[in-house]
Enzyme design. Structure first.
Site, PDB file in Angstrom:
ATOM      1  N   SER A 148       9.679  39.861  25.219  1.00 40.04           N
ATOM      2  CA  SER A 148       9.342  41.271  25.319  1.00 40.04           C
ATOM      3  C   SER A 148       9.782  41.855  26.658  1.00 40.04           C
ATOM      4  CB  SER A 148       7.837  41.461  25.084  1.00 40.04           C
ATOM      5  OG  SER A 148       7.524  42.821  24.941  1.00 40.04           O
ATOM      6  N   ASP A 302      11.087  49.021  25.674  1.00 40.44           N
ATOM      7  CA  ASP A 302      11.204  47.765  26.402  1.00 40.44           C
ATOM      8  C   ASP A 302      12.275  46.917  25.710  1.00 40.44           C
ATOM      9  OD1 ASP A 302       9.739  47.178  24.115  1.00 40.44           O
ATOM     10  OD2 ASP A 302       8.463  45.713  25.111  1.00 40.44           O
ATOM     11  N   ASP A 304      12.577  44.393  23.691  1.00 35.92           N
ATOM     12  CA  ASP A 304      12.548  44.079  22.257  1.00 35.92           C
ATOM     13  C   ASP A 304      12.106  45.272  21.422  1.00 35.92           C
ATOM     14  OD1 ASP A 304       9.868  43.890  23.118  1.00 35.92           O
ATOM     15  OD2 ASP A 304       9.361  42.510  21.493  1.00 35.92           O
TER      16      ASP A 304
END
Length: 556
Positions: A148, A302, A304
Site C-alpha cells: 500500500s 496512494d 495501490d
C-alpha cells in the site's frame, strides 16, 4: 548465542528457494560477529498477520518479505483453504513494487500444487480491482501483493475471502478472526519449504476483468449530473493512473491532468520520501500542477489506489489538503442527499460527525474497530463506509473494501455539481459546520524504531489516565482491552463534553497514534471564527495528550 543464531541462519539458507536471498544471508553469516545484530533482527521472529496479512521490509530471513516467506505464507493459506473449500478458485493481484509479480506467481504455484485453481490479474493493478474480482468471479479467496502506502523498501501480502468462507458480509473483504489466526497457525506448521508442492503459475486473466470493474465503477456516478470539472491528479508512482483515467472517461468526465513525473508505476518512488498522500511533501508536485493548470480540485491515490486524497483551492493562498474525515463526511452527505438508504459506517478513530449526520437524516449508523476488515462487515445493508486515513467505500456491492478509484469519481461528481452552482467543496464543508457544528480532527503519530516503545507509552497512559482535558473533566474512559476477547483491542478512548481522544498502536506501521477531535459550535453562522477557536483548541489538546503519553516534544 551467536552459534545458535548461525545454526538457524544455515537451516534457513538450506530451505530458501531464492538464490539471491541465500547469497544475502551467507554474506551476513560470513561477516559474523560484526553482523550479529543485523542477523538477530532478521531472525527475531517471523512476520505475523497484522491488518489482514503480512507486511515488512524486502530482505532475506523470516522477519522480512521474500520468496521463502511468501511460499510459507501461501502454503499455510492454501492448507487452510483446502480444508474449507477444496478445488476452489484463488484470485491473485499485485502492484508494481519490487518483488510483487514474483510473489504473486509463487502464490499461484503453491495454490495449483495443492489442487486449487489460481488466476492472476492481467498486470499490476489497484487493490480494489482484486477485491472486486473476488466477488465477481465467485472466488473462495483473493491475495493482493502490496504494501500500500508503506516505504519503497517494504512489500506485503493481503488476504481476502469470498462469500463461501467470509459469509455475505465478508464476501470480498479482508480476513478477520478466527480465520487469520487459523491461517497463521497453518503457516507456522509449514516446516520444510522443499516439501511444499508446486504446480503451474495459474491462469492469467484477460482485460475483461478490468473492463468489468471499470463498468461497475463508472456506474457509481449519475449520468445526468454535471461533469464539467478540471482535476489535477497523481497516482504517486503507483498503479492507479491509467485505471483512474479510464474510469473518469467512462463516467463522462474529462481526463485529469496527471503529474508526468509520477504517472508511471515505479516501485522506487523516486520523487517522494514516503509514498503516502497524508505525509508532508507527498502531494507537492500535484499541487504545483493544479496551480499551473488552474484546476478545480486535486485528487491523489496512494500506490495501490485504495485510498483517495483531495485538496481544494484556498482563496488567494494556494491549496489545502482535506483531512480524511472531511472527505468522508462530504461524500456521506452527498449520498444521503441523493437518497441512498442503509447503514453509514465509520471507525472509532474517525470523526463522530457522521453519527450526528446519520441521526438527523434518519439513516442507519454503525461504528467499528479500525480497519476496513471491520468496516466491511458493519451491517448487512451497508450503504457507505469510510475511515479517517483516506479509505472510502462508496459501493459496497462492488467490493467490501476501500476503493480510491470509485471514491475519486464520487468526489468529482460532488465537486462538479457544486461548481455548476458556483460553489465549492469548501463551501459545502462550511454549510455542514453551520448545520452540525464544527468537528475538527487531528492526529499525533509517534514513529518508533523499537516496537517495545509503543507498549511502554500505552502502559504509561494506562498507569496515569488524565482526569481532565482542556480544563474539562473526562466524562468517560474506555479501555478496549477490557472488552470480551473477540472484541478486545489495544485502544484507549477518553471523552469530555466537547473533545475525544483515541490512542492505539498502528496496525500497519511502527507508530503509536492518538486521534484527536474537538467540537466547536458555530455561532450566528460564523464558521471562520469557529475554525480559529477550534485550531487553537486542537493544538492545546495535542500538547496535553503528548504529555499523557510521556512525550515532551511534539512536531506539528
Amino acid at each position: 548465542m551467536t552459534d545458535n543464531l548461525a545454526d538457524r541462519v544455515r537451516h534457513w539458507i538450506a530451505q530458501d528457494p531464492d538464490p539471491d536471498s541465500r547469497t544475502e544471508l551467507q554474506q551476513l553469516l560470513d561477516a559474523l560477529p560484526s553482523s550479529a545484530a543485523e542477523l538477530a533482527d532478521r531472525f527475531s521472529g517471523p512476520l505475523t498477520f497484522g491488518t489482514a496479512g503480512l507486511r515488512g521490509p524486502l530482505r532475506a530471513g523470516p522477519n522480512g518479505m521474500n520468496l521463502a516467506v511468501v511460499r510459507q505464507a501461501a502454503a499455510g493459506l492454501v492448507n487452510w483453504l483446502i480444508t474449507q473449500e477444496p478445488g476452489g478458485l484463488v484470485v491473485i493481484g499485485y502492484d508494481a513494487r519490487r518483488g510483487s509479480h514474483e510473489f504473486a506467481l509463487e502464490t499461484a504455484r503453491v495454490a495449483t500444487g495443492s489442487g486449487l485453481r489460481a488466476a492472476l490479474l492481467p498486470r499490476p493493478l489497484p487493490t480494489p480491482v482484486l477485491a472486486y474480482a473476488v466477488r465477481a468471479m465467485d472466488a473462495v479467496a483473493g491475495v493482493m501483493v502490496t504494501a500500500s502506502h508503506n516505504p519503497p523498501q517494504d512489500n506485503g501480502y493481503k488476504v481476502y475471502l469470498g462469500e463461501h468462507l467470509g459469509g455475505p458480509l465478508g464476501a470480498g473483504a479482508q480476513i478477520v478472526p478466527p480465520a487469520d489466526q487459523e491461517i497463521e497457525a497453518e503457516i507456522r506448521a509449514v516446516k520444510l519449504l522443499s516439501e511444499v508442492p508446486l504446480g503451474h503459475p495459474g491462469t492469467v486473466l484477460g482485460e475483461d476483468i478490468l473492463d468489468s470493474y471499470l463498468t461497475a465503477a463508472a456506474a457509481v456516478v449519475q449520468d445526468d449530473q454535471p461533469k464539467d470539472l478540471a482535476v489535477a491528479y497523481t497516482p504517486l508512482h503507483g498503479v492507479g493512473g491509467k485505471v483512474l483515467g479510464d474510469a473518469f472517461l467512462r463516467a463522462g468526465f474529462a481526463l485529469p491532468a496527471i503529474v508526468p513525473e509520477q504517472a508511471e508505476p515505479d516501485g522506487a518512488f523516486p520523487t517522494v520520501a514516503f509514498p503516502n498522500p497524508e505525509e508532508p511533501g507527498a502531494m507537492d508536485l500535484v499541487l504545483a500542477l493544479a496551480a499551473e493548470r488552474r484546476a478545480d480540485i486535486v485528487i491523489a491515490n496512494d500506490p495501490d489506489a485504495d485510498r483517495c486524497a483531495v485538496a481544494v483551492p484556498v482563496d488567494g493562498n494556494g491549496w489545502r489538503t482535506l483531512r480524511g474525515d472531511e472527505v468522508g463526511v462530504l461524500l456521506a452527505d452527498h449520498l444521503m442527499r441523493l437518497g441512498r438508504t442503509g447503514t453509514y459506517a465509520t471507525t472509532i478513530v474517525s470523526s463522530s460527525m457522521l453519527r450526528a449526520m446519520a441521526a438527523k437524516r434518519g439513516v442507519g449508523y454503525a461504528e467499528t474497530l479500525t480497519g476496513f476488515k471491520w468496516l466491511a462487515r458493519a451491517a448487512p445493508d451497508l450503504a457507505y463506509g469510510y475511515e479517517e486515513a483516506l479509505g472510502i467505500c462508496v459501493s459496497p456491492w462492488m467490493a467490501r473494501d476501500k476503493d480510491g478509484i470509485t471514491a475519486a469519481l464520487l468526489v468529482a461528481e460532488l465537486a462538479a455539481g457544486l461548481k455548476a452552482e458556483l460553489r465549492t467543496l469548501s463551501d459545502r464543508l462550511d454549510e455542514l459546520a453551520a448545520e452540525f457544528g464544527l468537528y475538527v480532527t487531528d492526529q499525533l503519530a509517534v514513529r518508533v524504531d523499537d516496537l517495545d516503545e509503543i507498549g511502554r507509552m500505552m502502559s504509561h497512559l494506562r498507569a496515569k489516565l488524565p482526569t481532565s482535558l482542556l480544563d474539562d473533566p473526562v466524562t468517560s474512559t474506555e479501555d478496549l482491552l477490557d472488552r470480551p476477547a473477540d472484541e478486545a483491542a489495544d485502544v484507549i478512548i477518553l471523552r469530555t463534553d466537547t473533545a475525544r481522544v483515541v490512542v492505539r498502536p498502528s496496525g500497519t506501521e511502527p507508530k503509536l497514534k492518538a486521534y484527536l477531535e474537538v467540537v466547536e459550535p458555530v455561532a450566528e453562522g460564523d464558521v471562520a471564527a469557529s475554525r480559529e477557536r477550534a485550531a487553537a483548541t486542537i493544538r492545546a489538546l495535542r500538547t496535553e495528550v503528548a504529555a499523557a503519553l510521556g512525550i515532551w516534544s511534539v512536531s506539528p
